[in-house]
Design a protein around this motif. Structure first.
Motif, PDB file in Angstrom:
ATOM      1  N   TRP A 138       5.492   2.866  -8.168  1.00 26.51           N
ATOM      2  CA  TRP A 138       6.091   1.653  -7.592  1.00 26.51           C
ATOM      3  C   TRP A 138       5.593   1.512  -6.152  1.00 26.51           C
ATOM      4  O   TRP A 138       5.553   2.490  -5.413  1.00 26.51           O
ATOM      5  CB  TRP A 138       7.609   1.764  -7.597  1.00 26.51           C
ATOM      6  N   PHE A 139       5.242   0.297  -5.756  1.00 21.82           N
ATOM      7  CA  PHE A 139       4.706   0.038  -4.421  1.00 21.82           C
ATOM      8  C   PHE A 139       5.514  -1.026  -3.692  1.00 21.82           C
ATOM      9  O   PHE A 139       6.095  -1.895  -4.315  1.00 21.82           O
ATOM     10  CB  PHE A 139       3.252  -0.449  -4.533  1.00 21.82           C
ATOM     11  N   THR A 185       0.805  -1.214   0.000  1.00 23.45           N
ATOM     12  CA  THR A 185       0.000   0.000   0.000  1.00 23.45           C
ATOM     13  C   THR A 185       0.836   1.261   0.000  1.00 23.45           C
ATOM     14  O   THR A 185       0.287   2.346  -0.108  1.00 23.45           O
ATOM     15  CB  THR A 185      -0.916   0.025   1.234  1.00 23.45           C
ATOM     16  N   ASN A 186       2.129   1.139   0.140  1.00 21.78           N
ATOM     17  CA  ASN A 186       2.987   2.318   0.194  1.00 21.78           C
ATOM     18  C   ASN A 186       3.620   2.601  -1.159  1.00 21.78           C
ATOM     19  O   ASN A 186       4.312   1.753  -1.713  1.00 21.78           O
ATOM     20  CB  ASN A 186       4.102   2.129   1.230  1.00 21.78           C
ATOM     21  N   GLN A 244       7.415  -4.118  -4.751  1.00 22.19           N
ATOM     22  CA  GLN A 244       6.622  -5.337  -4.728  1.00 22.19           C
ATOM     23  C   GLN A 244       5.584  -5.344  -5.845  1.00 22.19           C
ATOM     24  O   GLN A 244       4.892  -6.330  -6.035  1.00 22.19           O
ATOM     25  CB  GLN A 244       5.903  -5.453  -3.381  1.00 22.19           C
ATOM     26  N   GLY A 245       5.449  -4.212  -6.530  1.00 20.70           N
ATOM     27  CA  GLY A 245       4.487  -4.120  -7.614  1.00 20.70           C
ATOM     28  C   GLY A 245       4.550  -2.765  -8.269  1.00 20.70           C
ATOM     29  O   GLY A 245       5.221  -1.855  -7.777  1.00 20.70           O
TER      30      GLY A 245
END
Length: 104
Positions: A102-103, A3-4, A33-34
């Motif tokens: 980017w998360f 979520t960050n 992470q994504g």
């Protein structure tokens, strides 16, 4: 996907294939992470299998299209490797823009 938001970048997509993770974000390689990506200004093509796309080969993305990579959209134990292998190239004479969040 976390979520960050850990980074935001804009990648100019030219007539040479570029690896998105290294061309667009220093944070990606070790932390992300994504990612959520949107295409602007001109069509681009991408491949995520380790082979460079060409202007006529690869998945076509048009301006306004969204490309998302996380553990849900790429069902594989090694989905981060798929994201790290992502390469892009423009399809015509105009450069495209890839806006990336980017998360972690």
């Amino acid at each position: 996907m976390g979520t960050n938001n850990i980074d935001y970048s804009t990648l100019t997509v030219t007539n040479s294939a570029q690896v998105v993770s290294t061309a667009a974000s220093p944070a990606m390689v070790s932390q992300a992470q994504g990612a959520v990506m949107t295409v602007e200004t001109a069509p681009i093509r991408y491949r995520d299998d380790g082979t460079a796309p060409t202007s006529t080969e690869g998945h076509l993305l048009m301006p306004g299209d969204v490309l998302k990579y996380d553990s849900w959209t790429v069902p594989s134990q090694n989905w981060k490797q798929v994201l790290r292998a992502l390469q892009v190239i423009r399809t015509g004479t105009d450069n495209g823009l890839l806006k990336i969040s980017w998360f972690d």
